[in-house]
Design an enzyme around this catalytic site. Structure first.
Site, PDB file in Angstrom:
ATOM      1  N   CYS A   9      32.091   0.141  71.106  1.00 30.35           N
ATOM      2  CA  CYS A   9      33.473   0.491  70.764  1.00 30.35           C
ATOM      3  C   CYS A   9      33.633   0.546  69.249  1.00 30.35           C
ATOM      4  O   CYS A   9      32.792   0.051  68.493  1.00 30.35           O
ATOM      5  CB  CYS A   9      34.444  -0.516  71.374  1.00 30.35           C
ATOM      6  SG  CYS A   9      34.598  -2.062  70.457  1.00 30.35           S
ATOM      7  N   HIS A  59      38.766  -2.595  71.830  1.00 28.57           N
ATOM      8  CA  HIS A  59      37.571  -3.231  72.401  1.00 28.57           C
ATOM      9  C   HIS A  59      37.803  -3.620  73.852  1.00 28.57           C
ATOM     10  O   HIS A  59      36.958  -3.355  74.722  1.00 28.57           O
ATOM     11  CB  HIS A  59      37.179  -4.478  71.598  1.00 28.57           C
ATOM     12  CG  HIS A  59      36.157  -5.314  72.322  1.00 28.57           C
ATOM     13  ND1 HIS A  59      34.804  -5.035  72.289  1.00 28.57           N
ATOM     14  CD2 HIS A  59      36.308  -6.393  73.140  1.00 28.57           C
ATOM     15  CE1 HIS A  59      34.164  -5.907  73.051  1.00 28.57           C
ATOM     16  NE2 HIS A  59      35.044  -6.735  73.579  1.00 28.57           N
ATOM     17  N   GLY A  86      52.246  -6.373  96.073  1.00 33.22           N
ATOM     18  CA  GLY A  86      52.661  -7.743  96.326  1.00 33.22           C
ATOM     19  C   GLY A  86      51.564  -8.755  96.104  1.00 33.22           C
ATOM     20  O   GLY A  86      51.598  -9.856  96.669  1.00 33.22           O
ATOM     21  N   GLN A  91      52.556  -3.865 101.990  1.00 34.39           N
ATOM     22  CA  GLN A  91      53.178  -5.152 101.697  1.00 34.39           C
ATOM     23  C   GLN A  91      52.939  -6.102 102.874  1.00 34.39           C
ATOM     24  O   GLN A  91      52.127  -5.818 103.733  1.00 34.39           O
ATOM     25  CB  GLN A  91      54.670  -4.960 101.400  1.00 34.39           C
ATOM     26  CG  GLN A  91      54.973  -4.246 100.089  1.00 34.39           C
ATOM     27  CD  GLN A  91      54.679  -5.111  98.862  1.00 34.39           C
ATOM     28  OE1 GLN A  91      54.307  -6.286  98.962  1.00 34.39           O
ATOM     29  NE2 GLN A  91      54.849  -4.524  97.675  1.00 34.39           N
ATOM     30  N   CYS A 116      33.481  -2.927  67.445  1.00 38.50           N
ATOM     31  CA  CYS A 116      32.165  -3.566  67.377  1.00 38.50           C
ATOM     32  C   CYS A 116      31.173  -2.775  66.509  1.00 38.50           C
ATOM     33  O   CYS A 116      30.265  -3.365  65.915  1.00 38.50           O
ATOM     34  CB  CYS A 116      31.593  -3.749  68.782  1.00 38.50           C
ATOM     35  SG  CYS A 116      32.452  -5.034  69.736  1.00 38.50           S
ATOM     36  N   ASP A 134      54.274   3.866  88.626  1.00 33.82           N
ATOM     37  CA  ASP A 134      54.753   2.868  89.565  1.00 33.82           C
ATOM     38  C   ASP A 134      56.163   3.262  89.988  1.00 33.82           C
ATOM     39  O   ASP A 134      56.878   3.934  89.252  1.00 33.82           O
ATOM     40  CB  ASP A 134      54.750   1.495  88.884  1.00 33.82           C
ATOM     41  CG  ASP A 134      54.942   0.361  89.866  1.00 33.82           C
ATOM     42  OD1 ASP A 134      55.154   0.629  91.057  1.00 33.82           O
ATOM     43  OD2 ASP A 134      54.871  -0.801  89.435  1.00 33.82           O
ATOM     44  N   SER A 135      56.574   2.821  91.159  1.00 35.01           N
ATOM     45  CA  SER A 135      57.871   3.238  91.692  1.00 35.01           C
ATOM     46  C   SER A 135      59.039   2.567  90.999  1.00 35.01           C
ATOM     47  O   SER A 135      60.176   3.029  91.104  1.00 35.01           O
ATOM     48  CB  SER A 135      57.937   2.911  93.185  1.00 35.01           C
ATOM     49  OG  SER A 135      57.984   1.504  93.375  1.00 35.01           O
ATOM     50  N   GLY A 136      58.786   1.464  90.302  1.00 32.61           N
ATOM     51  CA  GLY A 136      59.859   0.687  89.711  1.00 32.61           C
ATOM     52  C   GLY A 136      60.297  -0.473  90.578  1.00 32.61           C
ATOM     53  O   GLY A 136      61.071  -1.330  90.130  1.00 32.61           O
ATOM     54  N   GLY A 137      59.804  -0.536  91.792  1.00 32.26           N
ATOM     55  CA  GLY A 137      60.207  -1.609  92.706  1.00 32.26           C
ATOM     56  C   GLY A 137      59.904  -2.996  92.172  1.00 32.26           C
ATOM     57  O   GLY A 137      60.758  -3.888  92.199  1.00 32.26           O
ATOM     58  N   PHE A 138      58.704  -3.186  91.655  1.00 23.83           N
ATOM     59  CA  PHE A 138      58.332  -4.510  91.147  1.00 23.83           C
ATOM     60  C   PHE A 138      59.229  -4.922  89.993  1.00 23.83           C
ATOM     61  O   PHE A 138      59.673  -6.064  89.905  1.00 23.83           O
ATOM     62  CB  PHE A 138      56.862  -4.500  90.704  1.00 23.83           C
ATOM     63  CG  PHE A 138      56.410  -5.808  90.099  1.00 23.83           C
ATOM     64  CD1 PHE A 138      56.040  -6.870  90.907  1.00 23.83           C
ATOM     65  CD2 PHE A 138      56.372  -5.981  88.728  1.00 23.83           C
ATOM     66  CE1 PHE A 138      55.647  -8.077  90.358  1.00 23.83           C
ATOM     67  CE2 PHE A 138      55.976  -7.183  88.160  1.00 23.83           C
ATOM     68  CZ  PHE A 138      55.611  -8.238  88.988  1.00 23.83           C
ATOM     69  N   CYS A 161      27.919  -3.701  72.163  1.00 23.26           N
ATOM     70  CA  CYS A 161      29.116  -2.910  72.492  1.00 23.26           C
ATOM     71  C   CYS A 161      29.219  -1.727  71.540  1.00 23.26           C
ATOM     72  O   CYS A 161      28.977  -1.861  70.335  1.00 23.26           O
ATOM     73  CB  CYS A 161      30.361  -3.785  72.403  1.00 23.26           C
ATOM     74  SG  CYS A 161      31.898  -2.891  72.735  1.00 23.26           S
ATOM     75  N   ASP A 177      59.227   0.433  96.967  1.00 23.39           N
ATOM     76  CA  ASP A 177      59.000  -0.652  97.909  1.00 23.39           C
ATOM     77  C   ASP A 177      59.714  -1.911  97.441  1.00 23.39           C
ATOM     78  O   ASP A 177      60.152  -2.010  96.304  1.00 23.39           O
ATOM     79  CB  ASP A 177      57.501  -0.936  98.067  1.00 23.39           C
ATOM     80  CG  ASP A 177      56.859  -1.405  96.762  1.00 23.39           C
ATOM     81  OD1 ASP A 177      57.341  -1.014  95.682  1.00 23.39           O
ATOM     82  OD2 ASP A 177      55.877  -2.158  96.816  1.00 23.39           O
ATOM     83  N   ASP A 202      44.737  -1.438  87.982  1.00 22.43           N
ATOM     84  CA  ASP A 202      45.445  -1.439  86.702  1.00 22.43           C
ATOM     85  C   ASP A 202      45.773  -2.878  86.362  1.00 22.43           C
ATOM     86  O   ASP A 202      45.913  -3.728  87.240  1.00 22.43           O
ATOM     87  CB  ASP A 202      46.734  -0.617  86.771  1.00 22.43           C
ATOM     88  CG  ASP A 202      47.854  -1.386  87.457  1.00 22.43           C
ATOM     89  OD1 ASP A 202      48.735  -1.927  86.765  1.00 22.43           O
ATOM     90  OD2 ASP A 202      47.853  -1.457  88.706  1.00 22.43           O
TER      91      ASP A 202
END
Length: 377
Positions: free
Chosen positions: A306, A335, A216, A189, A309, A95-99, A304, A149, A266
């Site tokens: 995993c 899990h 956003g 955005q 489980c 991520d750009s770090g903007g958030f 499942c 951004d 994500d």
């Protein structure tokens, strides 16, 4: 020799906008639609790189802001970048770090050059702008670097949203000129305004990037507005580039966004909720701290595969949680990540088989939504 395309659209669904694709990066090929586990600090919480491979992770996230603040770029250069630092040899998106600048920084001042702020750790003065964000991501060795951004809050007045978008687009043009070793994704955005979303998408496509994200969203708006932001952006995005919905979402949200033409997701929920004792199942979430699970000899979810489980009961996991044993949080994290990644495997298979529309309807109808939870790590 003609180079292979970076993104190959393999199949589209006849009843929805769902897409089956393949994204090629310097550190590996990613089959889409795909969920990307979040490793904000250079670590997916409580899970090792080997375990990430075992649960089917193809690509993980790191965060420019957090890694810039700690351990810093001198350390990152010393260790040869994020891949070698965290011993992960697969693709990494950063991520750009903007958030984070707009959500975590204590005091900040936005200028045309970027953002002056005090970091959330010790209040030290910092600066992050388009050039700096891309240079940091180049140092990290990101396979996919996100443009710097401005993420407006929700709600946001139209005039403020338009001003923020104009600045983000000017920053995008500057980001484009900074060399990075991997791919660059633009970020759409425009807050909750459909015309601004279209304007943003069209302007970014005109600049030409390797992929496009819808940003956003999941910033406090109701789910219908979240979906509306996706729907306003998607028609303006090229079919031959991957599309990424940032910071989303719950399992049914991801399925619904696949149906709207999104390829990549994500979200921190699998590991965040695991630390509260909450596990994902196809019928919704369950809280393993609850008393009825004391005597339960079954796995978190029947069928499942995993590690949790296959070997452990709900009763044992509840005991670990109540005793505050770290193993319990780790097992539920494994899990939950397995559940998210397996869901995307199933989505890809349903698109290939032409049965995605039926799967979507049945899955969303059968999933019981929990209370509203934060999607920020």
């Amino acid at each position: 020799m003609v180079p292979a395309p970076m993104f190959t659209l393999l199949q589209t669904d006849s009843a929805t906008k769902a897409r089956r694709g393949r994204l090629t990066t310097a550190h590996g090929v990613i089959e889409t639609p795909i969920f990307m586990p979040v490793g904000t600090q250079g670590s997916v919480k409580a899970v090792s790189p080997g375990e990430l491979r075992e649960v089917g992770a193809q690509i993980i996230l790191g965060n420019t802001y957090h890694l810039f603040v700690r351990p810093g770029m001198d350390v990152m250069r010393h260790f040869g970048g994020l891949h070698s630092f965290m011993a992960w040899d697969g693709p990494i998106l950063t991520d750009s770090g903007g958030f984070q600048v707009f959500s975590l920084a204590r005091l900040r001042k936005i200028t045309e050059e970027g953002v002056h702020f005090q970091n959330h750790l010790d209040g030290a003065p910092c600066f992050l702008g388009p050039r700096e964000a891309m240079e940091i991501q180049a140092t990290l060795g990101s396979d996919i670097a996100m443009l710097f951004d401005e993420c407006p809050p929700y709600p946001c007045e139209r005039e403020a949203a338009a001003e923020s978008l104009a600045r983000t687009l000017r920053w995008a043009a500057r980001c484009r000129e900074v060399p990075t070793p991997g791919l660059k994704f633009g970020i759409v955005q425009g807050s909750s305004y459909a015309d601004l979303r279209r304007e943003s998408a069209e302007a970014l496509v005109a600049m030409g990037f390797d992929g496009y994200a819808v940003g956003g969203v999941s910033v406090g708006e109701p789910e219908p507005e979240m979906m509306a932001a996706i729907e306003a952006s998607e028609p303006s995005l090229p079919a031959d580039r991957p599309r990424y919905a940032m910071g989303l979402g719950t399992p049914p949200q991801m399925v619904e966004m696949v149906a709207r033409g999104i390829d990549m997701f994500d979200c921190v929920l699998p590991t965040r909720l695991a630390r509260n004792g909450t596990a994902f199942t196809a019928q919704g979430t369950i809280n393993l701290k609850n008393a009825p699970y004391t005597w339960d000899k079954g796995p978190i979810e029947a069928g499942c595969t995993c590690a949790a489980c296959r070997q452990f009961t709900r009763g044992y996991l509840r005991h670990l949680l109540k005793a505050e044993e770290i193993l319990g949080l780790r097992l539920i994290s494994l899990h939950n990540l397995h559940f998210y990644l397996n869901l995307m495997t199933q989505v890809r298979r349903e698109i290939e088989n032409g049965t995605f529309a039926t799967f979507r309807r049945e899955f969303v109808a059968g999933y019981q939504s929990p209370r509203e939870v934060s999607t920020t790590e």
